[in-house]
Write a protein that holds these residues in place. Sequence first.
Motif, PDB file in Angstrom:
ATOM      1  N   VAL A 227       0.840  -1.201   0.000  1.00 21.33           N
ATOM      2  CA  VAL A 227       0.000   0.000   0.000  1.00 21.33           C
ATOM      3  C   VAL A 227       0.874   1.249   0.000  1.00 21.33           C
ATOM      4  O   VAL A 227       0.693   2.165  -0.810  1.00 21.33           O
ATOM      5  N   ASP A 228       1.836   1.291   0.887  1.00 18.02           N
ATOM      6  CA  ASP A 228       2.719   2.452   1.005  1.00 18.02           C
ATOM      7  C   ASP A 228       3.516   2.674  -0.282  1.00 18.02           C
ATOM      8  O   ASP A 228       3.646   3.811  -0.754  1.00 18.02           O
ATOM      9  N   ASN A 229       4.013   1.599  -0.867  1.00 14.97           N
ATOM     10  CA  ASN A 229       4.810   1.715  -2.087  1.00 14.97           C
ATOM     11  C   ASN A 229       3.988   2.243  -3.255  1.00 14.97           C
ATOM     12  O   ASN A 229       4.450   3.072  -4.044  1.00 14.97           O
ATOM     13  N   GLU A 230       2.754   1.766  -3.372  1.00 16.89           N
ATOM     14  CA  GLU A 230       1.912   2.203  -4.481  1.00 16.89           C
ATOM     15  C   GLU A 230       1.509   3.671  -4.319  1.00 16.89           C
ATOM     16  O   GLU A 230       1.426   4.406  -5.302  1.00 16.89           O
ATOM     17  N   ILE A 231       1.281   4.104  -3.090  1.00 16.15           N
ATOM     18  CA  ILE A 231       0.939   5.506  -2.846  1.00 16.15           C
ATOM     19  C   ILE A 231       2.127   6.409  -3.177  1.00 16.15           C
ATOM     20  O   ILE A 231       1.972   7.473  -3.792  1.00 16.15           O
ATOM     21  N   LYS A 232       3.328   5.994  -2.788  1.00 14.54           N
ATOM     22  CA  LYS A 232       4.527   6.775  -3.102  1.00 14.54           C
ATOM     23  C   LYS A 232       4.707   6.920  -4.604  1.00 14.54           C
ATOM     24  O   LYS A 232       5.031   7.997  -5.111  1.00 14.54           O
ATOM     25  N   LYS A 233       4.490   5.830  -5.317  1.00 12.18           N
ATOM     26  CA  LYS A 233       4.611   5.844  -6.770  1.00 12.18           C
ATOM     27  C   LYS A 233       3.588   6.809  -7.384  1.00 12.18           C
ATOM     28  O   LYS A 233       3.897   7.583  -8.298  1.00 12.18           O
ATOM     29  N   THR A 234       2.370   6.752  -6.858  1.00 16.57           N
ATOM     30  CA  THR A 234       1.287   7.608  -7.362  1.00 16.57           C
ATOM     31  C   THR A 234       1.570   9.077  -7.089  1.00 16.57           C
ATOM     32  O   THR A 234       1.373   9.941  -7.956  1.00 16.57           O
ATOM     33  N   GLU A 235       2.035   9.374  -5.889  1.00 16.63           N
ATOM     34  CA  GLU A 235       2.351  10.762  -5.530  1.00 16.63           C
ATOM     35  C   GLU A 235       3.418  11.337  -6.456  1.00 16.63           C
ATOM     36  O   GLU A 235       3.322  12.488  -6.911  1.00 16.63           O
ATOM     37  N   LYS A 236       4.416  10.546  -6.757  1.00 17.92           N
ATOM     38  CA  LYS A 236       5.510  10.982  -7.634  1.00 17.92           C
ATOM     39  C   LYS A 236       4.987  11.315  -9.033  1.00 17.92           C
ATOM     40  O   LYS A 236       5.386  12.305  -9.653  1.00 17.92           O
ATOM     41  N   ILE A 237       4.078  10.489  -9.533  1.00 20.32           N
ATOM     42  CA  ILE A 237       3.506  10.714 -10.869  1.00 20.32           C
ATOM     43  C   ILE A 237       2.677  11.988 -10.897  1.00 20.32           C
ATOM     44  O   ILE A 237       2.790  12.802 -11.813  1.00 20.32           O
ATOM     45  N   LEU A 238       1.841  12.180  -9.890  1.00 20.91           N
ATOM     46  CA  LEU A 238       0.951  13.337  -9.868  1.00 20.91           C
ATOM     47  C   LEU A 238       1.703  14.651  -9.723  1.00 20.91           C
ATOM     48  O   LEU A 238       1.225  15.708 -10.151  1.00 20.91           O
ATOM     49  N   LYS A 239       2.893  14.601  -9.126  1.00 24.65           N
ATOM     50  CA  LYS A 239       3.691  15.812  -8.962  1.00 24.65           C
ATOM     51  C   LYS A 239       4.124  16.379 -10.307  1.00 24.65           C
ATOM     52  O   LYS A 239       4.404  17.570 -10.422  1.00 24.65           O
ATOM     53  N   THR A 240       4.192  15.523 -11.331  1.00 21.57           N
ATOM     54  CA  THR A 240       4.565  16.003 -12.665  1.00 21.57           C
ATOM     55  C   THR A 240       3.424  16.781 -13.300  1.00 21.57           C
ATOM     56  O   THR A 240       3.631  17.519 -14.262  1.00 21.57           O
ATOM     57  N   GLY A 241       2.220  16.589 -12.800  1.00 17.91           N
ATOM     58  CA  GLY A 241       1.083  17.412 -13.205  1.00 17.91           C
ATOM     59  C   GLY A 241       0.872  18.441 -12.126  1.00 17.91           C
ATOM     60  O   GLY A 241       1.790  18.838 -11.422  1.00 17.91           O
ATOM     61  N   ASN A 242      -0.303  18.890 -11.940  1.00 19.26           N
ATOM     62  CA  ASN A 242      -0.578  19.848 -10.869  1.00 19.26           C
ATOM     63  C   ASN A 242      -1.755  19.349 -10.046  1.00 19.26           C
ATOM     64  O   ASN A 242      -2.664  20.106  -9.723  1.00 19.26           O
ATOM     65  N   ILE A 243      -1.722  18.046  -9.716  1.00 15.38           N
ATOM     66  CA  ILE A 243      -2.830  17.398  -9.023  1.00 15.38           C
ATOM     67  C   ILE A 243      -2.391  16.989  -7.625  1.00 15.38           C
ATOM     68  O   ILE A 243      -1.355  16.333  -7.458  1.00 15.38           O
ATOM     69  N   GLU A 244      -3.176  17.367  -6.644  1.00 18.46           N
ATOM     70  CA  GLU A 244      -2.852  17.045  -5.254  1.00 18.46           C
ATOM     71  C   GLU A 244      -3.332  15.634  -4.923  1.00 18.46           C
ATOM     72  O   GLU A 244      -4.400  15.208  -5.372  1.00 18.46           O
TER      73      GLU A 244
END
Length: 357
Positions: A227-244
Motif C-alpha cells: 500500500v505504502d509503495n503504491e501511494i509513493k509511486k502515485t504521488e511521484k507521478i501526480l507531482k509532474t502534473g498539478n494534481i494534489e
Amino acid sequence: MKLKNFDFTQKVYLHPEHVVKLKNKERPFPMTIEVDLTNHCNHRCSFCCWGEDIAVDKSTLDTKTIKKCIYDMKKLGAKAICFTGGGEPMIHKDFYQILSFTKKNELDCGLITNGSAITKEHCLELVNNLQWIRISVSGGDAASYNKVQGKDHFERVINNIEMVAKEKVKKNNNIKIGIRMLVNEVNLYTLSKLAKRIKNINGINYLQISPNQFSDDEGKFWNGPDVDNEIKKTEKILKTGNIELLTSSFEILSTSKEEQKKLINYPKRCYAHFYQITIMADGNVAFCKNARFNKKYFVGNINKKSIKDIWNDKANTDIEKWVKPSNCGLICKVIRVNIGVENILSPDQSIDPNFIG
C-alpha cells in the motif's frame, strides 16, 4: 509517508458563528445537507454500503417536494447542498432542474457521482452551478474498474472528466474537480495507472484515495508495504502534473468498540448534526449521515412534514440528548467536528485532533 488528509475540523474553524450559537445553547440549523436524490443506480459497486438494498428500494425524491425543502433550508440558514447517494444522483429525471434551483437560492452545491451520466450537452451546466464535483473512479484500468464498479464505463468516465475539466479551463471557472478511488486488493496495483491517465488533464484539483473501511484481515493488507509503495509511486507521478494527492488513514486501530473506547477520550456530546444532516431518497431525514441505515436515527420525513417542523420536532431534540460519540466508535466520519467544537467550548479539556488518521 505523510500525505494531506481531509480534516473535518476545518468545517468548525471556518464557521465560528456556529460555535457561538452552540455556546449560547442555541440550535443552529445544519450548514450542509446531503441529499440522496434517488436510489436508482446504473453501477453495482462491490464496496457499496447500500448493496442489495438499492436493487430493491427504487425510491426517488419528488422534484416539487425537494425544491420546496431546498427553499426552506436556505431560509433556515443552510449554506450548502451535496447531492449524493443512495443511487446515482445524475440519473434523477430532473437533476439539472434541481441543480439550477439550488444555485438560484444561493446555496453552494457539490456533487458526488460515478460520472457516467455526464454529457456534452449539460457539461456547462455542471461547471456553472457546482462549487465542486467528486467523481468515483475505483480502478486504474478498464479491467479493475469493471470488476469493482460493475460496469464497463472506465473510458467513458475518464473522457467525461476530461470534458468537464476542459469546460472549466475554457470558462476560467473555479469549480473544484476531484477524483476518488476507494482502494482494495483488486485495484491497488492500478492506482499508479490512474495517476498516469489523469496527470496531464488540466483542471483536475485532486485525487483522493481511501481504504475500504471494512476489512476482515485484521489490517494485514493495509499495514503491509504494498500500500505504502503504491501511494509513493502515485504521488511521484501526480507531482509532474498539478494534481494534489489526498488520502485517509490506512491504519487499522481496532475492530472492537470496547477496545476503541480505551484508545481515546471521546467528546462528551455529538454536535455533528448541527453541521450536516442527510435527506434520503424516500424522504426520511437522518440525524447523522452515518446512521442512515438505522431507523432509530430518523427524525421525520419531508413527504409528510416541512423540514422546519422536522428540525424543531421532539423526535430530533430527543436524539440530541442521548446520542454519544462513544456509541459510534472510530468509524465515525464526522467525529472531528465534535472534537473541533469541544476544543473551542472547553479549551482546558482539549482533545488531540490527531488521535485518528
